[in-house]
Design a protein around this motif. Structure first.
Motif, PDB file in Angstrom:
ATOM      1  N   GLU A  91       0.841  -1.193   0.000  1.00  0.00           N
ATOM      2  CA  GLU A  91       0.000   0.000   0.000  1.00  0.00           C
ATOM      3  C   GLU A  91       0.878   1.245   0.000  1.00  0.00           C
ATOM      4  O   GLU A  91       1.873   1.321   0.730  1.00  0.00           O
ATOM      5  CB  GLU A  91      -0.923   0.019   1.221  1.00  0.00           C
ATOM      6  CG  GLU A  91      -1.908   1.167   1.209  1.00  0.00           C
ATOM      7  CD  GLU A  91      -2.941   1.061   2.315  1.00  0.00           C
ATOM      8  OE1 GLU A  91      -3.941   1.820   2.283  1.00  0.00           O
ATOM      9  OE2 GLU A  91      -2.763   0.209   3.218  1.00  0.00           O
ATOM     10  N   THR A  92       0.519   2.214  -0.827  1.00  0.00           N
ATOM     11  CA  THR A  92       1.243   3.477  -0.894  1.00  0.00           C
ATOM     12  C   THR A  92       0.353   4.604  -0.418  1.00  0.00           C
ATOM     13  O   THR A  92      -0.875   4.549  -0.528  1.00  0.00           O
ATOM     14  CB  THR A  92       1.726   3.780  -2.316  1.00  0.00           C
ATOM     15  OG1 THR A  92       0.591   3.874  -3.200  1.00  0.00           O
ATOM     16  CG2 THR A  92       2.677   2.703  -2.808  1.00  0.00           C
ATOM     17  N   GLU A  93       0.965   5.645   0.116  1.00  0.00           N
ATOM     18  CA  GLU A  93       0.267   6.816   0.624  1.00  0.00           C
ATOM     19  C   GLU A  93       0.728   8.047  -0.150  1.00  0.00           C
ATOM     20  O   GLU A  93       1.865   8.096  -0.629  1.00  0.00           O
ATOM     21  CB  GLU A  93       0.572   6.987   2.116  1.00  0.00           C
ATOM     22  CG  GLU A  93       0.085   8.271   2.754  1.00  0.00           C
ATOM     23  CD  GLU A  93      -1.402   8.291   2.991  1.00  0.00           C
ATOM     24  OE1 GLU A  93      -2.125   8.455   1.984  1.00  0.00           O
ATOM     25  OE2 GLU A  93      -1.838   8.148   4.142  1.00  0.00           O
ATOM     26  N   THR A  94      -0.144   9.040  -0.270  1.00  0.00           N
ATOM     27  CA  THR A  94       0.192  10.306  -0.909  1.00  0.00           C
ATOM     28  C   THR A  94       0.390  11.367   0.164  1.00  0.00           C
ATOM     29  O   THR A  94      -0.498  11.581   0.993  1.00  0.00           O
ATOM     30  CB  THR A  94      -0.926  10.757  -1.868  1.00  0.00           C
ATOM     31  OG1 THR A  94      -1.130   9.750  -2.850  1.00  0.00           O
ATOM     32  CG2 THR A  94      -0.544  12.059  -2.559  1.00  0.00           C
ATOM     33  N   LEU A 103       5.977   4.721   0.681  1.00  0.00           N
ATOM     34  CA  LEU A 103       5.568   3.372   1.041  1.00  0.00           C
ATOM     35  C   LEU A 103       4.895   3.374   2.403  1.00  0.00           C
ATOM     36  O   LEU A 103       5.401   3.948   3.362  1.00  0.00           O
ATOM     37  CB  LEU A 103       6.784   2.449   1.060  1.00  0.00           C
ATOM     38  CG  LEU A 103       6.513   0.968   1.327  1.00  0.00           C
ATOM     39  CD1 LEU A 103       5.693   0.361   0.196  1.00  0.00           C
ATOM     40  CD2 LEU A 103       7.835   0.221   1.504  1.00  0.00           C
ATOM     41  N   LEU A 104       3.752   2.713   2.484  1.00  0.00           N
ATOM     42  CA  LEU A 104       3.031   2.604   3.741  1.00  0.00           C
ATOM     43  C   LEU A 104       3.138   1.173   4.270  1.00  0.00           C
ATOM     44  O   LEU A 104       3.761   0.926   5.287  1.00  0.00           O
ATOM     45  CB  LEU A 104       1.575   3.011   3.547  1.00  0.00           C
ATOM     46  CG  LEU A 104       0.794   3.348   4.815  1.00  0.00           C
ATOM     47  CD1 LEU A 104       1.382   4.571   5.505  1.00  0.00           C
ATOM     48  CD2 LEU A 104      -0.668   3.577   4.491  1.00  0.00           C
ATOM     49  N   ASP A 105       2.506   0.219   3.585  1.00  0.00           N
ATOM     50  CA  ASP A 105       2.583  -1.193   3.961  1.00  0.00           C
ATOM     51  C   ASP A 105       3.280  -1.985   2.856  1.00  0.00           C
ATOM     52  O   ASP A 105       3.031  -1.751   1.668  1.00  0.00           O
ATOM     53  CB  ASP A 105       1.186  -1.787   4.162  1.00  0.00           C
ATOM     54  CG  ASP A 105       0.535  -1.320   5.448  1.00  0.00           C
ATOM     55  OD1 ASP A 105       1.185  -1.418   6.503  1.00  0.00           O
ATOM     56  OD2 ASP A 105      -0.610  -0.845   5.394  1.00  0.00           O
ATOM     57  N   SER A 152       5.618   5.943  16.115  1.00  0.00           N
ATOM     58  CA  SER A 152       5.609   7.215  15.403  1.00  0.00           C
ATOM     59  C   SER A 152       6.331   7.157  14.062  1.00  0.00           C
ATOM     60  O   SER A 152       6.701   8.181  13.515  1.00  0.00           O
ATOM     61  CB  SER A 152       6.250   8.308  16.271  1.00  0.00           C
ATOM     62  OG  SER A 152       7.570   7.932  16.652  1.00  0.00           O
ATOM     63  N   GLY A 153       6.548   5.970  13.511  1.00  0.00           N
ATOM     64  CA  GLY A 153       7.116   5.872  12.168  1.00  0.00           C
ATOM     65  C   GLY A 153       6.112   6.339  11.131  1.00  0.00           C
ATOM     66  O   GLY A 153       4.981   6.709  11.436  1.00  0.00           O
ATOM     67  N   ALA A 154       6.512   6.331   9.863  1.00  0.00           N
ATOM     68  CA  ALA A 154       5.650   6.799   8.781  1.00  0.00           C
ATOM     69  C   ALA A 154       4.321   6.063   8.801  1.00  0.00           C
ATOM     70  O   ALA A 154       4.273   4.844   8.705  1.00  0.00           O
ATOM     71  CB  ALA A 154       6.347   6.599   7.433  1.00  0.00           C
TER      72      ALA A 154
END
Length: 382
Positions: A91-94, A103-105, A152-154
Motif C-alpha cells: 500500500e502506498t500513501e500520498t 511506502l506505507l505497507d 511514530s514511524g511513517a
C-alpha cells in the motif's frame, strides 16, 4: 493462431492464455488472487484559537485537504496440496502537502490454521485504536492520546517480523523489529536498534474476530467484549541532547491496555497508556494517558459519538484534555462511503509537543486555552 471469416479464433486465444499463465500458478502455488483497492478522504478543517496581546498566532485557520489518498494491492497465494496460504499486501500513501508517494505497507507471510507469520512494514501490535484501519475508526482522527503513544514511524508503521496465534477466543501476537520511529528507514538510521512488541487479546461473544475490525456496532448485533493489553521495549542510540555531536544510548517502554464493548447499536471503548523513556545526557520522560469514546445509532445509518482524551507527563508538554463530539453518516452497509463530522474542544493550552496539524490541533498562544476545531470528512474506499 487461425482466423475464421476474417475474425479471431477466440477458443485458440483462450487456450494460448492458459498456456501463458503466471508461473505463480504452477507447481508451488495454485490459483493466486490479487485484490486492488484504495482510499480517498476529502477533509475540511477549521481551527479557532484565542489571540494574545502580541497576536502571535492566527486565531482562525481553515481549508480543504486530501487527508489520505492510498492505493492498495493485496491477496494470498494458496500453496498447492496444502491448507496454508501466503498472504501479502502493498500500500502506498500520498503526502498531503507535497503530493509525493511513499511506502506505507509492504509485507508477506505464511498462514496455516491458527498461526500467521509475516515480515515487512506494517502497523505493529500495540495500541488498539492504531490497529483499527483509519477508514473504520469512530472520529475523524485518532485521539491525541493514541497519537502520542503509538509507534511514530511513517503512517504509524515499523519494520520487522511478526508471529500470531489466534483461536476462537484468544489472540497472542509477538513482533521483533525496529521499534518506535522505524517506518521507511534504513537499518543504520537514528532510531531504535531493536524493538520487541507483544499483544494479547481475549474476545467474548459468538461473533468472529472480524467484529472488532472497526469501532462501530450496527443495530441488531449481539453483545460482544474485547480485552487487550500490549507492550513495547525499544533500545538503541539517539541524539538525546540535540547537540549533533554524538549519539546516546536510550531505552523506551510503552504499555497499553484497552476494553471494547459492543452491543445492539452502541459501542463503548476505553484505553490507558504509559510511557517511560531513559536516555543518557537527558532527563527521564514519563507520560500517562487515557482515552475513550461512546457511540449510539439514532437511526439505521446515523451514529452519534463522543470521545474524551487526557494526558499528562513531560512538564514542557503540559497537561492535555480534549473532548470530541460528532456523528457518522453511513451511505452504505459498511465504511465504503461515509461522512464524518466532529467538533474538538481543548480544556488546556495546546503546547508545541501536543499540537498536530494532521489532527488540525495547533499550538496555542502562550497562556491561552479553549481551542475549538471543526472537522468534516467524506470518505470513499474501494
Amino acid at each position: 493462431m487461425s482466423a475464421q471469416g476474417g475474425g479471431v479464433d477466440e477458443p485458440a486465444l483462450l487456450a494460448d492464455a492458459e498456456r501463458r499463465a503466471s508461473l505463480l500458478g504452477q507447481g508451488l502455488y495454485d490459483d493466486p488472487r490479487i485484490n486492488f483497492g484504495g482510499t480517498v478522504q476529502l477533509r475540511f478543517n477549521a481551527n479557532i484559537r484565542q489571540q494574545d496581546a502580541v497576536e502571535s498566532v492566527d486565531d482562525f485557520e481553515s481549508g480543504f485537504l486530501i487527508r489520505r489518498g492510498r492505493i492498495k494491492l493485496n491477496g494470498e497465494l494458496p500453496i498447492a496440496d496444502s491448507e496454508a496460504v501466503v498472504p501479502w499486501e502493498i500500500e502506498t500513501e500520498t503526502n498531503r502537502s507535497s503530493g509525493t508517494k511513499f511506502l506505507l505497507d509492504a509485507w508477506f507471510g505464511y498462514e496455516t490454521g491458527n498461526w500467521r507469520f509475516r515480515g515487512g512494514q506494517f502497523v505493529p501490535p500495540l495500541t488498539r485504536e492504531q490497529l483499527v484501519s483509519n477508514t473504520r475508526r469512530m472520529a475523524v482522527e485518532v485521539s491525541p492520546v493514541t497519537g502520542a503513544f503509538s509507534t511514530s514511524g511513517a503512517g504509524g508503521r515499523t519494520q520487522g517480523v511478526e508471529g500470531r496465534y489466534r483461536d476462537d477466543d484468544w489472540s497472542v501476537t509477538v513482533m521483533i523489529g525496529d521499534g518506535d520511529r522505524g517506518g521507511n528507514t534504513s537499518f543504520e538510521a537514528d532510531e531504535g536498534d531493536v524493538g520487541v512488541y507483544a499483544r494479547i487479546e481475549r474476545k467474548f461473544g459468538d461473533d468472529g474476530w472480524r467484529r472488532f475490525r472497526d469501532f462501530t456496532s450496527r443495530r441488531g448485533q449481539e453483545n460482544a467484549l474485547l480485552l487487550g493489553a500490549a507492550g513495547l521495549v525499544t533500545v538503541g542510540e539517539t541524539d538525546a541532547d540535540g547537540d549533533g555531536l554524538q549519539l546516546e544510548s536510550f531505552y523506551e517502554l510503552i504499555g497499553s491496555a484497552d476494553v471494547s464493548f459492543e452491543g445492539d447499536g452502541w459501542t463503548a471503548f476505553v484505553a490507558s497508556n504509559i510511557l517511560h523513556r531513559n536516555a543518557q545526557t537527558a532527563d527521564d520522560l514519563n507520560m500517562f494517558g487515557v482515552s475513550g469514546h461512546i457511540a449510539h445509532y439514532v437511526s439505521d445509518d446515523l451514529e452519534l459519538f463522543s470521545q474524551y482524551s487526557w494526558m499528562t507527563g513531560e512538564d514542557s508538554a503540559g497537561e492535555l484534555s480534549t473532548l470530541v463530539t460528532g456523528f457518522n453518516r453511513y451511505f452504505t452497509e459498511g465504511h465504503t462511503l461515509k461522512l464524518t463530522a466532529d467538533v474538538l474542544y481543548s480544556f488546556n493550552e495546546i503546547t508545541a509537543a501536543n499540537s498536530s496539524s494532521s489532527r488540525a490541533i495547533l499550538q496555542d498562544a502562550p497562556g491561552e486555552d479553549g481551542q475549538v476545531v471543526l472537522r468534516a470528512q467524506f470518505q470513499l474506499t474501494f
